[in-house]
Write a protein that holds these residues in place. Structure first.
Motif, mmCIF file in Angstrom:
data_model
loop_
_atom_site.group_PDB
_atom_site.id
_atom_site.type_symbol
_atom_site.label_atom_id
_atom_site.label_comp_id
_atom_site.label_asym_id
_atom_site.label_seq_id
_atom_site.Cartn_x
_atom_site.Cartn_y
_atom_site.Cartn_z
ATOM 1 N N VAL A 150 -33.708 6.920 19.797
ATOM 2 C CA VAL A 150 -33.702 6.562 18.380
ATOM 3 C C VAL A 150 -32.631 7.368 17.662
ATOM 4 O O VAL A 150 -32.662 8.602 17.693
ATOM 5 C CB VAL A 150 -35.081 6.820 17.746
ATOM 6 N N PRO A 151 -31.680 6.735 17.020
ATOM 7 C CA PRO A 151 -30.639 7.484 16.305
ATOM 8 C C PRO A 151 -31.202 8.127 15.043
ATOM 9 O O PRO A 151 -32.289 7.778 14.568
ATOM 10 C CB PRO A 151 -29.604 6.401 15.951
ATOM 11 N N ASN A 152 -30.469 9.052 14.494
ATOM 12 C CA ASN A 152 -30.894 9.724 13.273
ATOM 13 C C ASN A 152 -30.466 8.908 12.058
ATOM 14 O O ASN A 152 -29.524 8.126 12.116
ATOM 15 C CB ASN A 152 -30.281 11.130 13.201
ATOM 16 N N GLY A 153 -31.159 9.113 10.941
ATOM 17 C CA GLY A 153 -30.763 8.459 9.705
ATOM 18 C C GLY A 153 -31.296 7.046 9.576
ATOM 19 O O GLY A 153 -32.287 6.650 10.207
ATOM 20 N N LEU A 154 -30.620 6.253 8.748
ATOM 21 C CA LEU A 154 -31.065 4.894 8.468
ATOM 22 C C LEU A 154 -31.036 3.998 9.705
ATOM 23 O O LEU A 154 -31.778 3.016 9.783
ATOM 24 C CB LEU A 154 -30.188 4.275 7.369
ATOM 25 N N ALA A 155 -30.179 4.335 10.674
ATOM 26 C CA ALA A 155 -30.087 3.513 11.882
ATOM 27 C C ALA A 155 -31.386 3.536 12.685
ATOM 28 O O ALA A 155 -31.621 2.650 13.509
ATOM 29 C CB ALA A 155 -28.931 3.993 12.756
ATOM 30 N N ALA A 156 -32.261 4.529 12.444
ATOM 31 C CA ALA A 156 -33.525 4.590 13.172
ATOM 32 C C ALA A 156 -34.418 3.402 12.840
ATOM 33 O O ALA A 156 -35.249 2.994 13.654
ATOM 34 C CB ALA A 156 -34.251 5.894 12.839
ATOM 35 N N LEU A 157 -34.246 2.818 11.643
ATOM 36 C CA LEU A 157 -35.071 1.678 11.262
ATOM 37 C C LEU A 157 -34.849 0.488 12.188
ATOM 38 O O LEU A 157 -35.747 -0.337 12.376
ATOM 39 C CB LEU A 157 -34.777 1.284 9.817
ATOM 40 N N SER A 158 -33.657 0.386 12.756
ATOM 41 C CA SER A 158 -33.368 -0.733 13.645
ATOM 42 C C SER A 158 -34.019 -0.572 15.013
ATOM 43 O O SER A 158 -34.123 -1.535 15.766
ATOM 44 C CB SER A 158 -31.852 -0.873 13.824
ATOM 45 N N VAL A 244 -33.231 14.256 -5.272
ATOM 46 C CA VAL A 244 -31.776 14.136 -5.418
ATOM 47 C C VAL A 244 -31.096 14.222 -4.051
ATOM 48 O O VAL A 244 -30.159 13.479 -3.746
ATOM 49 C CB VAL A 244 -31.254 15.221 -6.370
ATOM 50 N N ALA A 245 -31.600 15.133 -3.194
ATOM 51 C CA ALA A 245 -30.981 15.345 -1.878
ATOM 52 C C ALA A 245 -31.099 14.116 -0.994
ATOM 53 O O ALA A 245 -30.123 13.704 -0.351
ATOM 54 C CB ALA A 245 -31.622 16.553 -1.195
ATOM 55 N N ILE A 246 -32.281 13.503 -0.952
ATOM 56 C CA ILE A 246 -32.460 12.376 -0.034
ATOM 57 C C ILE A 246 -31.667 11.166 -0.512
ATOM 58 O O ILE A 246 -31.152 10.388 0.305
ATOM 59 C CB ILE A 246 -33.966 12.029 0.107
ATOM 60 N N ILE A 247 -31.512 11.004 -1.835
ATOM 61 C CA ILE A 247 -30.673 9.918 -2.329
ATOM 62 C C ILE A 247 -29.223 10.144 -1.899
ATOM 63 O O ILE A 247 -28.521 9.220 -1.475
ATOM 64 C CB ILE A 247 -30.782 9.812 -3.854
ATOM 65 N N GLY A 248 -28.764 11.407 -1.976
ATOM 66 C CA GLY A 248 -27.408 11.722 -1.510
ATOM 67 C C GLY A 248 -27.235 11.465 -0.029
ATOM 68 O O GLY A 248 -26.196 10.962 0.413
ATOM 69 N N MET A 249 -28.269 11.786 0.770
ATOM 70 C CA MET A 249 -28.201 11.538 2.211
ATOM 71 C C MET A 249 -28.143 10.043 2.508
ATOM 72 O O MET A 249 -27.404 9.605 3.401
ATOM 73 C CB MET A 249 -29.410 12.164 2.902
ATOM 74 N N PHE A 250 -28.942 9.265 1.764
ATOM 75 C CA PHE A 250 -28.907 7.812 1.956
ATOM 76 C C PHE A 250 -27.514 7.260 1.660
ATOM 77 O O PHE A 250 -26.990 6.415 2.398
ATOM 78 C CB PHE A 250 -29.929 7.142 1.044
ATOM 79 N N PHE A 251 -26.911 7.709 0.567
ATOM 80 C CA PHE A 251 -25.585 7.223 0.211
ATOM 81 C C PHE A 251 -24.560 7.611 1.270
ATOM 82 O O PHE A 251 -23.718 6.806 1.677
ATOM 83 C CB PHE A 251 -25.177 7.781 -1.159
ATOM 84 N N THR A 256 -20.753 6.131 5.223
ATOM 85 C CA THR A 256 -19.966 6.643 6.353
ATOM 86 C C THR A 256 -20.424 6.083 7.686
ATOM 87 O O THR A 256 -19.698 6.191 8.671
ATOM 88 C CB THR A 256 -20.041 8.177 6.416
ATOM 89 N N GLY A 257 -21.650 5.517 7.752
ATOM 90 C CA GLY A 257 -22.104 4.902 8.988
ATOM 91 C C GLY A 257 -22.955 5.782 9.862
ATOM 92 O O GLY A 257 -23.429 5.340 10.908
ATOM 93 N N SER A 258 -23.186 7.057 9.491
ATOM 94 C CA SER A 258 -24.040 7.935 10.286
ATOM 95 C C SER A 258 -24.732 8.920 9.362
ATOM 96 O O SER A 258 -24.332 9.097 8.205
ATOM 97 C CB SER A 258 -23.229 8.689 11.354
ATOM 98 N N ALA A 259 -25.804 9.567 9.898
ATOM 99 C CA ALA A 259 -26.636 10.429 9.058
ATOM 100 C C ALA A 259 -25.844 11.572 8.447
ATOM 101 O O ALA A 259 -26.047 11.943 7.298
ATOM 102 C CB ALA A 259 -27.799 10.976 9.889
ATOM 103 N N TRP A 260 -24.972 12.165 9.213
ATOM 104 C CA TRP A 260 -24.155 13.280 8.706
ATOM 105 C C TRP A 260 -22.681 12.925 8.865
ATOM 106 O O TRP A 260 -21.875 13.707 9.333
ATOM 107 C CB TRP A 260 -24.479 14.571 9.470
ATOM 108 N N GLY A 261 -22.342 11.699 8.477
ATOM 109 C CA GLY A 261 -20.981 11.198 8.657
ATOM 110 C C GLY A 261 -19.951 11.941 7.819
ATOM 111 O O GLY A 261 -20.235 12.451 6.726
ATOM 112 N N ASP A 262 -18.751 12.010 8.346
ATOM 113 C CA ASP A 262 -17.635 12.619 7.642
ATOM 114 C C ASP A 262 -17.202 11.686 6.513
ATOM 115 O O ASP A 262 -16.982 10.492 6.724
ATOM 116 C CB ASP A 262 -16.480 12.861 8.626
ATOM 117 N N ALA A 268 -13.050 3.133 2.050
ATOM 118 C CA ALA A 268 -13.096 2.164 0.955
ATOM 119 C C ALA A 268 -13.402 2.799 -0.391
ATOM 120 O O ALA A 268 -13.584 2.100 -1.373
ATOM 121 C CB ALA A 268 -14.151 1.094 1.253
ATOM 122 N N SER A 269 -13.469 4.124 -0.447
ATOM 123 C CA SER A 269 -13.787 4.797 -1.697
ATOM 124 C C SER A 269 -12.731 4.509 -2.752
ATOM 125 O O SER A 269 -11.531 4.674 -2.511
ATOM 126 C CB SER A 269 -13.869 6.315 -1.462
#
Length: 459
Positions: A150-158, A244-251, A256-262, A268-269
């Protein structure tokens, strides 16, 4: 025409009834004055009804989220004196949600704030912990999904199975409707509100967020009043930070495509659009610098004590192709020389079947059947040179594969090979010259053959 006024107040209803009776009496006893008296009565009734409505409105305070109208404590309740008013902002309500000082509405919002803060604290930790620890075993044995998959972050939902997601929702709903199983019933304090999807929390009528289980650590309740006040204030502050932190992590995860993406991956910013366009224009205008010229002094084989040794100047600076040809020849001759030097030693003690009577040293190459073997070696070497040992320009010089799978073709071993090959070329050349001059192979030349030593003494 008679006027009937309806009011929620008994006094107003009594006055209206008396007024109606007087109108009826006036109709019976004084029909000639009915018109004027009826108009006066109607006007009086309207004045009484308007006064009652105005009085009722003046006594009503604003209630949000469908709270009951059974009286308000807004005169004595002050949100600025409640928990959560902390430095550096103090009481911070820029949108004025608490301006009416309605206690029931404030408790409703405080219960929601605490609940969302607790969930956000767990969610924030859930983003961090999987980077260092994952449960062993299977998340879904039937589907063959391990926790490690199971990947970390939002990708775990898949990766979570549909039934697994349903279990999570059902468990959360059970906790929500039972107040951590502390309510008297599943609907205790959770009656319907005005409006769709509105429901009371089981704690908002008392102390918001206190389910009686020592939440969130379940390690017991804090009985000391001052310590309890401090811990509750800390929970509010940490919950706000976590939201505030979890909203920033979601964004960050989504962009960036990963939980702790660069953030550099978020090309596209709009904040980087101007800089990217400027960099692209600059790259078009300015040609990339040419690569540095080839320098043979920076290649493999430059080792102590001689370091870079090319007294005849065969290797020219910038001539990479010429250097590769010379290096390929050096490696091939070194490898042949190492096998030749070793073969001259071994053949003194070991004879292949059918070659027992062959002389040692260089004489074996000109004596049949040794001469036949020399011819066969010449043909085989030529075939290998033209096929297997053909240098690939995409590979390093001398890299013809690793047939034994040793995995030792690194910089250290390649330097060793060059060093030993150079030494072997001198050794093999010395063995051949001495053999031609003395007629003896290398072992005899070194005095390691005892029979030869006895013969030499006799002489």
């Amino acid at each position: 025409m008679p006027l009937t006024v309806h009011s929620r107040h008994p006094g107003i209803q009594s006055s209206t009834a008396q007024l109606r009776c007087r109108q009826l009496q006036a109709k019976t006893h004084a029909p000639q004055a009915a018109s004027g008296f009826q108009m006066a009565a109607n006007a009086a009734g309207m004045a009484v009804a308007a006064a009652a409505m105005l009085s009722s409105r003046c006594k009503t305070c604003r209630h949000f989220f469908g709270s009951d109208g059974g009286g308000s404590t807004y005169k004595s309740f002050d949100p600025a004196d409640q928990l959560g008013v902390q430095d550096p902002l103090g009481f911070w309500d820029p949108l004025g949600f608490s301006a009416d000082k309605d206690e029931a509405t404030f408790k409703r919002r405080r219960a929601v704030e605490i609940k969302h803060g607790r969930i956000s604290m767990y969610a924030t930790m859930g983003y961090i912990v999987p980077e260092y620890f994952r449960f062993p075993g299977f998340l879904s044995p039937s589907l063959g999904i391990k926790f490690a998959d199971v990947p970390n972050g939002l990708a775990a939902l898949s990766k979570v199975p549909v039934l697994g997601g349903a279990q999570i929702i059902a468990f959360a709903g059970l906790i929500e409707t039972t107040g951590f199983f502390q309510a008297e019933s599943t609907t205790d304090g959770r009656g319907p509100r005005d409006g769709a999807f509105a429901m009371k929390d089981s704690t908002e009528t008392g102390e918001p967020g206190n389910y009686g289980v020592g939440f969130p650590n379940f390690l017991g309740k804090v009985e000391d009043p001052e310590a309890r006040k401090t811990k509750l204030a800390a929970e509010l502050a940490n919950g706000r930070l976590a939201m505030v932190a979890i909203i920033g992590m979601f964004f960050q995860n989504g962009l960036t495509g990963s939980a702790w993406g660069d953030w550099a991956l978020y090309t596209a910013s709009p904040l980087r659009a101007a800089a990217t366009e400027a960099e692209a224009a600059a790259e078009k205008d300015v040609a990339p610098p040419p690569p540095p010229p080839f320098d043979p002094r920076c290649e493999l084989g430059v080792m102590p004590p001689l370091d870079y040794f090319d007294p005849a100047g065969f290797c020219k600076r910038g001539d990479e192709e010429g250097f590769r040809n010379l290096r390929a020849a050096e490696l091939k001759h070194g490898r042949v020389a190492m096998m030749a030097a070793l073969g001259d030693v071994v053949q003194h003690y070991v004879k292949l079947p059918g070659f027992e009577k062959m002389p040692d040293g260089m004489k074996a190459a000109i004596t049949a059947p040794g001469s036949y073997g020399l011819a066969a070696l010449f043909l085989v070497s030529g075939a290998l040179e033209l096929t297997v040992w053909s240098q690939d320009p995409k590979k390093e010089v001398g890299d013809f594969g690793d047939p034994l799978g040793l995995g030792q073709y690194d910089i250290d071993m390649r330097n060793r090979e060059l060093n030993n090959g150079r030494f072997a070329m001198f050794a093999a050349l010395g063995i051949v010259v001495a053999d031609l001059y003395t007629g003896n192979d290398g072992i005899v030349q070194l005095g390691l053959d005892y029979a030869w030593q006895e013969t030499y003494k006799v002489r």
